[in-house]
Structure formats: C-alpha cells, structure tokens
Design a protein around this motif. Structure first.
Motif, short mmCIF file in Angstrom:
data_model
loop_
_atom_site.label_atom_id
_atom_site.label_comp_id
_atom_site.label_asym_id
_atom_site.label_seq_id
_atom_site.Cartn_x
_atom_site.Cartn_y
_atom_site.Cartn_z
N PRO A 263 0.81 -1.22 0.00
CA PRO A 263 0.00 0.00 0.00
C PRO A 263 0.84 1.27 0.00
O PRO A 263 0.48 2.27 -0.63
N ASN A 264 1.99 1.25 0.70
CA ASN A 264 2.83 2.44 0.79
C ASN A 264 3.94 2.47 -0.26
O ASN A 264 4.72 3.42 -0.31
N ASN A 265 4.01 1.40 -1.07
CA ASN A 265 5.00 1.34 -2.15
C ASN A 265 6.41 1.63 -1.64
O ASN A 265 7.13 2.48 -2.19
N SER A 266 6.81 0.92 -0.58
CA SER A 266 8.12 1.20 0.02
C SER A 266 8.79 -0.10 0.47
O SER A 266 8.12 -1.06 0.88
N TRP A 267 10.13 -0.10 0.42
CA TRP A 267 10.93 -1.24 0.83
C TRP A 267 11.62 -0.96 2.16
O TRP A 267 12.00 0.18 2.43
N SER A 268 11.82 -2.01 2.96
CA SER A 268 12.64 -1.90 4.17
C SER A 268 13.53 -3.13 4.27
O SER A 268 13.16 -4.21 3.80
N SER A 269 14.71 -2.96 4.85
CA SER A 269 15.67 -4.05 4.99
C SER A 269 15.50 -4.75 6.33
O SER A 269 15.24 -4.11 7.35
#
Length: 203
Positions: free
Chosen positions: A126-132
């Motif tokens: 939904p937020n179109n974001s990546w996290s490691s």
C-alpha cells in the motif's frame, strides 16, 4: 524460467526465456493467462517493464507482484503489480538493488518478503516502500521460502554462487514477531532450485 501464480480460476505466466543447449537465447516480457479447468490460453495486453526470466512472484488479493529476476543485462531491481481484474500492470518502487529472488518470495497481508544471498527485504504494497531486515546466519543462493503463520521458512540453496554441484540442506526460520532467525533440523536431502509448499494434512 517464467514466474507463475494462480488467482481465482486463472493461472498467470510472467516472462521466461528460450534456451538452446543450456544457453539463454531470448527472454520475454509477455504475460499469459490460462483459464482453469478449460485450459484456454490468452495473451494479456499488458507487458512487463522488461524481458525477464526467473522473477519472484507472489499474490496479494487481486494483485500479482513481480519482483526482480534476470534480464539480458543481468539482475534487475524492477518491481511491478499486475491486477487480475483489469489486466493492467503498474510499476512499483524498485528493490534497493538488483536481485534474483525466484523461489524466495512470499506475502502475508499486504507485505511481500524477498530473500536472496545479499539482502532480506519487506515490501509494503500500500505504501509502495521497501525496508531491509536482518539476514539469516548463513545466507544461501536460491533457497525455497514458505510462510507458516508468522514464520518464514527458508530451505536449501547454494552456499557459493556458481557452485551448482553442492547445494545445502539447511532450514532457517525467521519469526515475524521477534524479527530473529533460528536454525532448525536439516532437510534429509541437499536441494536447490526446488519449490516448497504449505499443506494441511488430515489424518
């Protein structure tokens, strides 16, 4: 080397390649749908952002998310979502760096997890974001990954890139609640380029 997924009564195929004598000659950017159980194939109007083989594939409700893979230029970071209701493809935020996550892509709710030998990532759709996220104790090339409740299970793979003769038998589990990896009992066989599924078996 295409990616595939089933949504409702349709199976979808993404990309892939044509090979001769073990050498890739041509990759595809096409998307195909087969109606089950009728077995009727249809080529979709939408196209992948580039010709790709071995992309990571997972489903989130009516969407199929396509991640990474191999292009003619090497690994790609491209990420896209294909909506099975309107048959349209939307480009998403690419991975932090190009990668190959063929059988190591799973989803829970609206989060997609991808694991490679170099990075373990979560994509918030939904937020179109990546996290490691934290890497496992012993990273592998091309492990198979499945989701069981709140645990991501990574199995097998290669320890060294290109060392195709020596897969491993490791089973490593990532707990989504504690955000930690732990080792489990090894598989009876050393495997790579394999699939893994979760099934409920009734006695």
């Amino acid at each position: 080397m295409h990616g595939s997924a089933i949504v409702d009564s349709n199976m979808y195929s993404f990309g892939g390649c044509y090979s001769e004598n073990g050498q890739t000659k041509h990759r595809y950017d096409s998307i195909y749908r087969i109606e089950l159980p009728a077995g009727k194939w249809t080529e979709c109007d939408a196209r992948l952002p580039s010709a790709v083989s071995s992309p990571g594939i997972t489903t989130v409700e009516d969407d199929i998310v396509i991640v990474g893979g191999m292009t003619d230029s090497g690994r790609t970071a491209q990420t896209s979502r294909f909506n099975t209701k309107n048959n349209k493809l939307t480009l998403c935020q690419p991975m932090p760096k190009p990668d190959f996550v063929y059988r190591s892509t799973v989803s829970i709710a609206h989060h997609i997890y991808v694991l490679s030998d170099e990075q373990f990532l979560c994509f918030d759709l939904p937020n179109n974001s990546w996290s490691s996220l934290a890497m496992p104790m012993k990273p592998s090339y091309f492990p198979a990954m499945v989701l069981k409740q709140h645990r991501l299970i990574a199995m097998g793979g290669y320890d060294v890139a290109g060392d195709w003769e020596n897969p491993n038998d490791r089973v490593q589990v990532y707990d989504l609640k504690t955000k930690k990896w732990e080792a489990q009992k090894n598989m009876p066989l050393k495997l790579t380029y394999h699939w893994a599924f979760v099934m409920k078996v009734s006695s």
